[in-house]
Design a protein around this motif. Sequence first.
Motif, PDB file in Angstrom:
ATOM      1  N   ASP A 183      26.516  37.824  28.101  1.00  0.00           N
ATOM      2  CA  ASP A 183      26.398  38.826  27.053  1.00  0.00           C
ATOM      3  C   ASP A 183      27.579  39.789  27.173  1.00  0.00           C
ATOM      4  OD1 ASP A 183      25.759  40.867  25.295  1.00  0.00           O
ATOM      5  OD2 ASP A 183      23.621  40.781  25.721  1.00  0.00           O
ATOM      6  N   PRO A 184      28.551  39.727  26.258  1.00  0.00           N
ATOM      7  CA  PRO A 184      29.767  40.545  26.402  1.00  0.00           C
ATOM      8  C   PRO A 184      29.562  42.023  26.119  1.00  0.00           C
ATOM      9  CG  PRO A 184      29.815  39.337  24.341  1.00  0.00           C
ATOM     10  CD  PRO A 184      28.602  38.850  25.079  1.00  0.00           C
ATOM     11  N   SER A 185      28.361  42.418  25.699  1.00  0.00           N
ATOM     12  CA  SER A 185      28.121  43.842  25.441  1.00  0.00           C
ATOM     13  C   SER A 185      27.846  44.625  26.714  1.00  0.00           C
ATOM     14  CB  SER A 185      26.934  44.007  24.473  1.00  0.00           C
ATOM     15  OG  SER A 185      27.301  43.634  23.169  1.00  0.00           O
ATOM     16  N   PHE A 186      27.632  43.924  27.833  1.00  0.00           N
ATOM     17  CA  PHE A 186      27.266  44.603  29.075  1.00  0.00           C
ATOM     18  C   PHE A 186      28.137  44.127  30.234  1.00  0.00           C
ATOM     19  CE2 PHE A 186      23.292  44.264  26.553  1.00  0.00           C
ATOM     20  CZ  PHE A 186      23.120  45.613  26.302  1.00  0.00           C
ATOM     21  N   PRO A 187      28.165  44.888  31.333  1.00  0.00           N
ATOM     22  CA  PRO A 187      28.912  44.442  32.507  1.00  0.00           C
ATOM     23  C   PRO A 187      28.332  43.145  33.063  1.00  0.00           C
ATOM     24  CG  PRO A 187      28.332  46.779  32.681  1.00  0.00           C
ATOM     25  CD  PRO A 187      27.562  46.222  31.526  1.00  0.00           C
ATOM     26  N   VAL A 188      29.202  42.379  33.704  1.00  0.00           N
ATOM     27  CA  VAL A 188      28.839  41.078  34.255  1.00  0.00           C
ATOM     28  C   VAL A 188      29.221  41.050  35.728  1.00  0.00           C
ATOM     29  CG1 VAL A 188      29.232  38.589  34.087  1.00  0.00           C
ATOM     30  CG2 VAL A 188      29.198  39.978  32.012  1.00  0.00           C
ATOM     31  N   HIS A 189      28.404  40.395  36.546  1.00  0.00           N
ATOM     32  CA  HIS A 189      28.740  40.251  37.963  1.00  0.00           C
ATOM     33  C   HIS A 189      30.061  39.486  38.120  1.00  0.00           C
ATOM     34  CE1 HIS A 189      25.181  41.891  39.909  1.00  0.00           C
ATOM     35  NE2 HIS A 189      24.414  41.252  39.027  1.00  0.00           N
ATOM     36  N   ALA A 190      30.905  39.977  39.006  1.00  0.00           N
ATOM     37  CA  ALA A 190      32.203  39.350  39.256  1.00  0.00           C
ATOM     38  C   ALA A 190      32.021  38.192  40.218  1.00  0.00           C
ATOM     39  CB  ALA A 190      33.191  40.375  39.799  1.00  0.00           C
ATOM     40  N   ARG A 191      31.518  37.115  39.694  1.00  0.00           N
ATOM     41  CA  ARG A 191      31.337  35.877  40.464  1.00  0.00           C
ATOM     42  C   ARG A 191      31.946  34.738  39.680  1.00  0.00           C
ATOM     43  NH1 ARG A 191      24.934  37.272  41.390  1.00  0.00           N
ATOM     44  NH2 ARG A 191      25.289  39.189  42.613  1.00  0.00           N
ATOM     45  N   GLN A 192      32.390  33.723  40.381  1.00  0.00           N
ATOM     46  CA  GLN A 192      33.154  32.665  39.732  1.00  0.00           C
ATOM     47  C   GLN A 192      32.374  32.000  38.597  1.00  0.00           C
ATOM     48  OE1 GLN A 192      35.003  30.050  42.536  1.00  0.00           O
ATOM     49  NE2 GLN A 192      36.357  29.131  41.014  1.00  0.00           N
ATOM     50  N   ALA A 193      31.059  31.913  38.756  1.00  0.00           N
ATOM     51  CA  ALA A 193      30.241  31.274  37.727  1.00  0.00           C
ATOM     52  C   ALA A 193      30.240  32.040  36.411  1.00  0.00           C
ATOM     53  CB  ALA A 193      28.804  31.114  38.234  1.00  0.00           C
ATOM     54  N   TYR A 194      30.591  33.336  36.457  1.00  0.00           N
ATOM     55  CA  TYR A 194      30.538  34.183  35.262  1.00  0.00           C
ATOM     56  C   TYR A 194      31.920  34.585  34.754  1.00  0.00           C
ATOM     57  CZ  TYR A 194      25.854  34.675  37.241  1.00  0.00           C
ATOM     58  OH  TYR A 194      24.618  34.428  37.784  1.00  0.00           O
ATOM     59  N   GLU A 195      32.971  34.081  35.383  1.00  0.00           N
ATOM     60  CA  GLU A 195      34.328  34.389  34.946  1.00  0.00           C
ATOM     61  C   GLU A 195      34.634  33.742  33.600  1.00  0.00           C
ATOM     62  OE1 GLU A 195      36.284  34.366  39.465  1.00  0.00           O
ATOM     63  OE2 GLU A 195      36.863  32.859  37.970  1.00  0.00           O
ATOM     64  N   TRP A 196      35.696  34.236  32.963  1.00  0.00           N
ATOM     65  CA  TRP A 196      36.223  33.521  31.804  1.00  0.00           C
ATOM     66  C   TRP A 196      36.571  32.098  32.227  1.00  0.00           C
ATOM     67  CZ3 TRP A 196      40.295  37.824  30.386  1.00  0.00           C
ATOM     68  CH2 TRP A 196      39.607  38.904  29.810  1.00  0.00           C
ATOM     69  N   GLN A 197      36.396  31.158  31.349  1.00  0.00           N
ATOM     70  CA  GLN A 197      36.678  29.769  31.688  1.00  0.00           C
ATOM     71  C   GLN A 197      38.163  29.592  32.030  1.00  0.00           C
ATOM     72  OE1 GLN A 197      35.113  26.949  28.835  1.00  0.00           O
ATOM     73  NE2 GLN A 197      33.307  28.224  28.443  1.00  0.00           N
ATOM     74  N   ASP A 198      38.426  28.855  33.110  1.00  0.00           N
ATOM     75  CA  ASP A 198      39.789  28.575  33.595  1.00  0.00           C
ATOM     76  C   ASP A 198      40.548  29.853  33.944  1.00  0.00           C
ATOM     77  OD1 ASP A 198      39.247  25.888  33.064  1.00  0.00           O
ATOM     78  OD2 ASP A 198      40.134  25.980  31.066  1.00  0.00           O
ATOM     79  N   PHE A 199      39.836  30.858  34.403  1.00  0.00           N
ATOM     80  CA  PHE A 199      40.472  32.135  34.711  1.00  0.00           C
ATOM     81  C   PHE A 199      41.402  32.014  35.909  1.00  0.00           C
ATOM     82  CE2 PHE A 199      40.131  36.217  37.162  1.00  0.00           C
ATOM     83  CZ  PHE A 199      40.922  36.974  36.311  1.00  0.00           C
ATOM     84  N   ASP A 200      42.639  32.506  35.751  1.00  0.00           N
ATOM     85  CA  ASP A 200      43.625  32.576  36.821  1.00  0.00           C
ATOM     86  C   ASP A 200      44.149  33.999  36.859  1.00  0.00           C
ATOM     87  OD1 ASP A 200      45.735  32.471  38.591  1.00  0.00           O
ATOM     88  OD2 ASP A 200      46.675  30.702  37.701  1.00  0.00           O
ATOM     89  N   PRO A 201      43.848  34.751  37.914  1.00  0.00           N
ATOM     90  CA  PRO A 201      44.245  36.163  37.942  1.00  0.00           C
ATOM     91  C   PRO A 201      45.737  36.400  38.106  1.00  0.00           C
ATOM     92  CG  PRO A 201      43.272  35.539  40.036  1.00  0.00           C
ATOM     93  CD  PRO A 201      43.090  34.361  39.118  1.00  0.00           C
ATOM     94  N   ALA A 202      46.493  35.395  38.522  1.00  0.00           N
ATOM     95  CA  ALA A 202      47.920  35.609  38.802  1.00  0.00           C
ATOM     96  C   ALA A 202      48.637  36.197  37.589  1.00  0.00           C
ATOM     97  CB  ALA A 202      48.569  34.299  39.234  1.00  0.00           C
ATOM     98  N   ASP A 203      48.427  35.600  36.439  1.00  0.00           N
ATOM     99  CA  ASP A 203      49.014  36.115  35.202  1.00  0.00           C
ATOM    100  C   ASP A 203      47.936  36.463  34.185  1.00  0.00           C
ATOM    101  OD1 ASP A 203      51.928  36.046  35.560  1.00  0.00           O
ATOM    102  OD2 ASP A 203      51.655  33.888  35.763  1.00  0.00           O
ATOM    103  N   ASN A 204      46.702  36.577  34.640  1.00  0.00           N
ATOM    104  CA  ASN A 204      45.569  36.878  33.755  1.00  0.00           C
ATOM    105  C   ASN A 204      45.528  35.888  32.595  1.00  0.00           C
ATOM    106  OD1 ASN A 204      43.295  38.203  32.719  1.00  0.00           O
ATOM    107  ND2 ASN A 204      44.546  39.545  31.435  1.00  0.00           N
TER     108      ASN A 204
END
Length: 946
Positions: A636-657
């Motif tokens: 649910d994008p209206s609320f904060p989400v736990h920072a866990r890999q299962a809930y990340e944006w798909q194919d998320f790579d933090p190096a270049d966001n």
Amino acid sequence: MRRRTARLRTLTMSAALALGASLLLAPGPGAAAAAEPPPATDYCGDNCADILPPGANGGATLAEILSHRAFGTRPPHADDQLGPYDALSSGYPGLTDDRLTEFFNDASFGVRADQVASVTRPRDDVTITRDKKYGIPHIQGSTRYGTEFGAGFAAGQDRLWLIDLFRHIGRGELTSFAGGAPANQGLEQQFWPQAPYTEQDLQRQVEYIKSTQGERGKQAMADAQAYIDGLNAYREKSKNGRYFPGEYVLTGKIDAITNAGEIEPFKITDMIALASVVGGLFGNGGGGEVESALSLLAAQQRYGVEKGSEIWETFRARNDPETVQTVHDGTSFPYAGKPEKARGTALPDPGSVAREQLVHDREGGARKGAGTAEDPVRVPKRLKPLQGLFDDGVLPADLFGGAAANPAQRKGMSNALVVSGKHTASGHPVAVFGPQTGYFAPQLLMQQELQGPGISARGVSFAGVGMYVQLGRGQDYAWSATSATQDITDTYAVELCAPGGGTPGKDATHYLYRGSCTPMEKLERKNAWKPTVADSTPAGSYRMQVFRTKYGIVTHRATVDGKPVAYVSLRSTYRHEADSIIGFQMLNDPGYVKDAASFKKAAENISYAFNWFYADSRDTAYYNSGANPRRAKDIDPSFPVHARQAYEWQDFDPADNTSAQTPPAEHPQSVNQDYYVSWNNKQAKDFSAAGFGMGAVHRGDLLDDRVRGLVEKGGVTRASLTRAMAEAAVTDLRGEQVLPELLKVVRGKPVDDPRLARAVQQLEAWQKAGAQRRETAPGSRTYAHPDAVRIMDAWWPRLIEAMFERGLGSGLYGSLTAQLGVDEAPSAGHGPTGAHAGSAFQYGWWGYADKDLRTVLGEPVRGWTEDAYCGGGTRDACRDALLGALAEAAAEPAAKVYPGDASCKAGDQWCADAVIHRALGGITHRAVQWQNRPTYQQVVEFPRHR
């Protein structure tokens, strides 16, 4: 229709001198004489027009500023577009196609020989020709480098000081550059935390575009470097020639007597910093998830979890069935909706949320209530009378609305009206559109025409990032945009940890990233200043500090289920501030954009959240751009989400966001719909906007009702579509859309009190006359129904409180009003760009009031509660509540409704509404009649196509 083939004429030296032109011959590195390019064919004839107040010239030397201060004079072309722009608010009722040029410029390509005012050749391969009427730069290059060099040189001529200001805002260094006035402190504190980049971060974004965007990416960065080279060439010439902007003296950068001092050279990374400010203002969406969570908790505390959640969703109105939509044919584009069963939601424990501290170590003028200025920058005695020129800061504190409770609602501007050729008198599409970017002196946007290899366009660009026209027209097509505000920003709850074990506190600086206890990155900006002629704030300093994680910037601290967390904000355009340059490059390329399909392909390459509109002689089109992240399932994008890999944006790579994004086919889009309107309203069915406010009444209704009527009648012309826009621009949304229901409730029984009866009669007369806030005659500075307008301004906040506070409870009411302000009238000192900003009625409770009143009246309502809040659902009790609020409003004198400010006396209704260009330098302008209208605006109708 007269056919025009326009070319930017390269004059000989003798011809230029004969015209009194100023010719600067300055071949730079790599300059080469080249054959004159063929003329660019203009397929619009005389049917393209535009306007950008106050004027094209945004530069002023010290002598010109002194003269302006002493005698009220202004540099040439500083304000010559303000008069025509202002006049439309009174002149639109009699508007015809033949009279459009009374209120707009001719936006044809090129400059006729008899209209050439000056010719500048900063290199052998580029010519900058300015016209006599408005002084707009028409840049023609025989090489690609020369064209872009000329664009940068012209930007220096027109906006050097402004560009310098904004690169320092983007870098969080405004106070060190322009002085420590509270307004300047507020600006850097607002923008730097959104994009707290290091120099390495900025350079990495340049390299990212070069390495990942193919040949277009390499060309874009080469164009950007050429633009910077041109800007620096003008910087050096103006300094050596002592005709640089006078603000450099007033802020102590250059000595007026010795010429000692420096204007820092510009770098390509400055453009990334500038782009972060522009994108943050107009192209971002989302955020505010922590505030949404707090309002949900307040609803649940009041009504219980199930009922409270239901009520919260009613006010959130993610997919209100009654709201105006740009794509109105029923096509569905699902995005960011509410999942049936959300996963990963991280609501804070009640009472645990604290905003992250940004400012530390305040000294001297950075402390509240600091004393007298000491050790000021040395200023010649003859400049002493200018002390106080910018005493409130170079920029006002509420320039862009400050730090709103809900970041999703900081901005949201611009409008568009586009009609298919099936419904026009000529059989060709007609468009009236433009960005509503506020009113500044000089303007944030600058006009230009660019003609060179692979480039053919005229329009506007944001100062400092103008290597391409960003909104304007090509040879046989035009395009524009409105802010879209879809949700491209999410909040994650990162669990805090202690390195080596132990129990972390809420102030911990380590967090769990994919199972590892990882240190946060601390980013700092230390600013110090001395008082200058332009700023009487005492010398001072402070330090800004943010913590960065792989999931974004820390904004809040809290506990979730008893465990300490940091809430962090992550937007998809972070670390990608300039990626959109590829889309703009395509829009300027006549070899790429040839029709509606290629236009949409170009818009796909723009990462920021915008609604894009297109018209040529055959087709109209709409496309919603943006780097829309593909979220994990059931988030649910209206609320904060736990920072866990299962809930990340798909194919998320933090190096270049980077992450997976929704494909172009899933973005709202359309070709040749009967008509399009946009005023930052909902894009399409099932496409959820970020934040509150897309309800049953929206300012988009002011356009939709009028354009739909024109289309049903047929025979739409440029003038009739412009009239529809102009009428909406002076109409009070509350008076047109909600006042009829209010009067029905109030008139349910006779109003016995004579004072109340008189107020109701005044409101009725105003509503029947069109609910406008328009002068009785040009220059009268008086409205036709001033008392009714005053009563509505005083009544609205009172009636909303009377309708909703008791039923919701003060706690929930306060929480919801923090999410969505109840009102945004023209005279309000808030909103997207603060007071006197023109833009009004973007966010408010008018949709809630409309639905609730219809519920009270027993009329059909979709997407609302079964029982009304007003009066507990009974018509008589609601009427009593409204009349009680009306009695207070009618008795409130104008001096309290319009309390006055630095520009207006208390009680001056016209002035309270008036548009005032906010000075970003030493030149100011007169106030003009309120218009809720794009700042830059085009009126186009192409009769031919390639």
